[in-house]
Structure formats: structure tokens, C-alpha cells
Design a protein around this motif. Structure first.
Motif, short mmCIF file in Angstrom:
data_model
loop_
_atom_site.label_atom_id
_atom_site.label_comp_id
_atom_site.label_asym_id
_atom_site.label_seq_id
_atom_site.Cartn_x
_atom_site.Cartn_y
_atom_site.Cartn_z
N THR A 1 0.84 -1.21 0.00
CA THR A 1 0.00 0.00 0.00
C THR A 1 0.87 1.25 0.00
O THR A 1 2.00 1.24 0.52
CB THR A 1 -0.91 0.02 1.25
OG1 THR A 1 -1.76 1.15 1.19
CG2 THR A 1 -0.12 0.06 2.55
N ALA A 2 0.30 2.31 -0.57
CA ALA A 2 0.99 3.60 -0.53
C ALA A 2 0.57 4.38 0.71
O ALA A 2 1.14 5.41 1.05
CB ALA A 2 0.65 4.41 -1.79
N TRP A 3 -0.48 3.86 1.38
CA TRP A 3 -1.02 4.52 2.58
C TRP A 3 0.02 4.47 3.71
O TRP A 3 0.61 3.44 3.98
CB TRP A 3 -2.30 3.78 2.98
CG TRP A 3 -2.91 4.17 4.28
CD1 TRP A 3 -3.53 5.34 4.57
CD2 TRP A 3 -3.00 3.36 5.46
NE1 TRP A 3 -4.00 5.33 5.85
CE2 TRP A 3 -3.69 4.12 6.44
CE3 TRP A 3 -2.58 2.07 5.80
CZ2 TRP A 3 -3.96 3.64 7.71
CZ3 TRP A 3 -2.86 1.59 7.06
CH2 TRP A 3 -3.53 2.36 8.01
N ARG A 4 0.24 5.60 4.35
CA ARG A 4 1.22 5.65 5.45
C ARG A 4 0.53 6.18 6.71
O ARG A 4 0.29 7.38 6.83
CB ARG A 4 2.42 6.55 5.09
CG ARG A 4 3.36 5.90 4.07
CD ARG A 4 4.08 4.68 4.65
NE ARG A 4 4.77 3.87 3.64
CZ ARG A 4 4.30 2.78 3.07
NH1 ARG A 4 3.11 2.32 3.40
NH2 ARG A 4 4.99 2.10 2.17
#
Ligand SMILES: Cc1ncc(COP(=O)(O)O)c(C=O)c1O
Length: 366
Positions: free
Chosen positions: A316-319
Motif C-alpha cells: 500500500t501507498a497509505w502511510r
């Protein structure tokens, strides 16, 4: 409704979307009605009077329970109850007999020992309890193995004081593959059932009730011959297994665990405050891990300690940041609900606390 401000609720906590649960209940009840059988939901999934009331309002005909505590609680709501678990031991028999006399009570069992002890206790109390003989159709957990054994217990039930033979119960809990791959194991169940009906008919013991069903096989239930009711329970909330099997879509998920990100110190991971004591360490029905994020389904809970859930951020690019709140879809909803004292419920914009009256094993004192 005991309205609460969700901002003041601490995590982890199970979170129910009542609108979705209501829609799930209606779909299961309508499906059963359309095919001419009853829905007798297993309430072990939620253990809540409010949710059971919702199921009955949607058209459920009676309820299924596993424990005496659940039976005590749910007998305040319905007069049609199935204890789908053999009551063994004096303490349980005593509680069974103390259930309201007005209740149309059925007990599922698979042995002469349990049948005789239920019959003795019921006869001594001057009541009659219905008996469903449980047959194993492939799970290999409980249930008699042959149609001849079903006939033997049915005959014993119909000739014993205190009990009466009402029918057959089976649970296809071994069928957990995707819906379109279920044909072969379902055919095997049909064969066993057909054989049992023939044997019961030959003994003049045609069953009034044939109780089956599960959530993974829910939408195939009408293909079971002779079924009079299904006990599908997790379909009220669904879970990651329901998604994997294909019986539910993301929009049907009515239960998640609210969790807070507490650490991002280890590269590639984030840690939430929801561990095995909130999600349950159950791998069932999933490709791996113990749950996925509701809003980021590509993020899996890859490992659990008691109070830590480790999120894998590699896909995921979600941080996430410390303090972020996330919602986790557990692999198996029933065991996660069972870990919470009460649930946070949402109905539209309103929030309330949902009591779980059937929780625990002690007597229900109302
Ligand atoms: C005897 C019995 N009946 C019904 C159910 C409900 O099955 P599901 O949760 O798949 O709906 C269960 C679940 O464990 C069960 O053990």
C-alpha cells in the motif's frame, strides 16, 4: 437508545453498522421465505437481544443457541428455540429444565446417553422436550455417522417419556471453499440426507424438522433436499471469510474492530492496539493473516500478540500516523464479537452501545 459520542469511545472495540445488519437480516429471511423454509439464525454470532429482535422482525422463525446462557437470554424474546449443542451434566440439565415451560424447545444431540438424561430430567419436571438427531455430513465434529444410527436415536426419542422426536439436524461446516466450487461436497451432503430420509420413512419416523445451513453455503441452501430451516448465523454481520467464499460483498460487512495506530517504528509495518484479545487469532477462511483493513483492503494484519496487531504496509501507498483510527475486518466475526464486553453500534448518524446479554456462561438474571 443510549446515545453515545463515538469520539469518546476507547479502542479496541467491536463496531456494528446496524443499517447493514438489518439489510443482511432481511436478505437472509427473504431468501428463506422465497424457498419455503424458515431462517432460525444462530445467535452465537452476536449474543445480543437487540440484534436477535432485528432478526425476528425481519422474519426469522425462532432462534438457535449453543449455550444455556444464550438459551436463557433468548427465551425472553422467542417461544421457538433450538439448543444446537448436547447438554451434558447435571448443571446444564437443571438450567435446561428451568427454561420457560411455554417454550417450544428443541435440543440437538447425537447419543443415547444425552437423550436419556434429557428425557429423565424433562419427565421428572413434567415437560416434553423436542429432539433433533444430529447427523455428521462431512465436518467430522459431532453427529451420528449412519442413517441407521439416526433411526435408532429417533426410535428411542419417540418411545421415551419427557422427549419427542422432531427431526434431523446437520451442519455443513466443512464446506468453506468459494461458492462456485461447492458442488461436489454439496452433492455428498444431498446423498447422505436422501439416504437418511429413506431410512426414517421406512421406520415411519418422517422428520417434521430438517435443520441445516451455514453462512458459506447460505445461498445454496435451497438445493438441500427436504430442508425446513437454515441456521446461518454469521450472515448477520459477515466477515473476511464471507468475502473470500463470495457470499458477501464489501458493502455487506456490518462488523469491524475499531483500532488505533500505536507504533510505526518498525519499517514496513504499523502496529494497532487490536491484538488477539480483540480480533481473535483465527486463520479460518482467509489466505493469510488475521484480518484486513476495511478502508484499505490491501493491508493485512499479518501477526498478532495479545494487545498488538501488526499491519503489513508492503502493498500500500497509505502511510498511517500514530493516533490514526482504523477499522479491521476480522477473519471470523463470531469469535471477535465474543471478546468484547459491549459493542459500539451505529445507526445512520446515531451511535449507541450494544449490550451482549448472552455473553459468558453464568445464569442470566435479566
Ligand atoms: C451447529 C451450528 N449451526 C449453525 C452455525 C452457523 O454457522 P455460520 O456461522 O456459518 O452461519 C454454526 C456455526 O458454527 C454451528 O456450529
Amino acid at each position: 437508545m443510549n446515545s453515545v459520542d463515538p469520539a469518546g469511545i476507547d479502542t479496541p472495540i467491536g463496531y456494528v453498522d446496524l443499517g447493514r445488519a438489518r439489510a443482511n437480516a432481511q436478505r437472509a429471511a427473504d431468501y428463506a421465505a422465497q424457498h419455503g423454509f424458515a431462517w432460525r439464525p444462530h445467535i452465537k454470532t452476536h449474543k445480543s437481544l437487540e440484534i436477535a429482535r432485528m432478526q425476528l422482525d425481519a422474519g426469522a422463525r425462532g432462534l438457535t443457541v449453543a449455550t444455556l446462557r444464550e438459551a436463557e437470554v433468548m427465551s425472553t424474546l422467542t417461544s421457538d428455540l433450538l439448543l444446537a449443542y448436547p447438554p451434558v451434566g447435571a448443571a446444564k440439565l437443571e438450567r435446561l429444565i428451568r427454561l420457560p415451560a411455554s417454550l417450544d424447545l428443541k435440543v440437538a444431540l447425537d447419543s443415547a446417553e444425552v437423550l436419556e438424561s434429557v428425557a429423565d430430567a424433562a419427565a421428572a419436571a413434567g415437560r416434553v422436550i423436542g429432539i433433533l438427531v444430529e447427523q455428521d455430513v462431512g465436518l467430522g465434529r459431532v453427529g451420528v455417522q449412519t442413517s441407521a444410527e439416526v433411526v435408532r436415536l429417533a426410535t428411542l426419542a419417540s418411545s421415551s417419556r419427557g422427549v419427542e422426536f422432531r427431526g434431523l439436524m446437520f451442519y455443513p461446516g466443512h464446506i468453506r471453499m468459494q461458492q462456485d466450487e461447492q458442488a461436489d461436497p454439496l452433492a455428498h451432503v444431498y446423498e447422505r440426507l436422501t439416504d437418511t430420509y429413506t431410512a426414517l420413512d421406512a421406520a415411519d419416523l418422517g422428520p417434521e424438522i430438517v435443520s441445516g445451513g451455514s453462512t458459506p453455503t447460505l445461498w445454496h441452501s435451497h438445493e438441500f433436499p427436504g430442508l425446513t430451516e437454515i441456521r446461518s448465523g454469521s450472515c448477520i454481520f459477515f466477515d473476511r471469510e464471507g468475502l473470500a467464499v463470495g457470499v458477501a460483498s464489501h458493502d455487506d460487512l456490518a462488523y469491524t474492530v475499531l483500532a488505533t495506530v500505536v507504533s510505526t517504528a518498525v519499517p514496513g509495518h504499523a502496529v494497532v492496539d487490536s491484538g488477539s484479545k480483540a480480533l481473535a487469532k483465527e486463520g479460518r477462511g482467509a489466505d493469510g493473516g488475521f484480518g484486513v483493513l476495511f478502508d484499505h483492503p490491501e493491508v493485512e494484519v499479518v501477526s498478532l500478540s495479545e494487545e498488538h496487531g501488526v499491519l503489513d504496509l508492503s502493498r500500500t501507498a497509505w502511510r498511517p500516523e500514530i493516533g490514526d483510527c482504523v477499522r479491521i475486518v476480522p477473519n471470523h466475526v463470531c469469535v471477535s464479537v465474543n471478546l468484547h464486553e459491549a459493542l459500539l453500534a451505529r445507526d445512520g448518524d446515531a451511535h449507541s452501545m450494544l449490550a451482549l446479554e448472552g455473553m459468558g456462561r453464568g445464569p442470566w438474571t435479566g
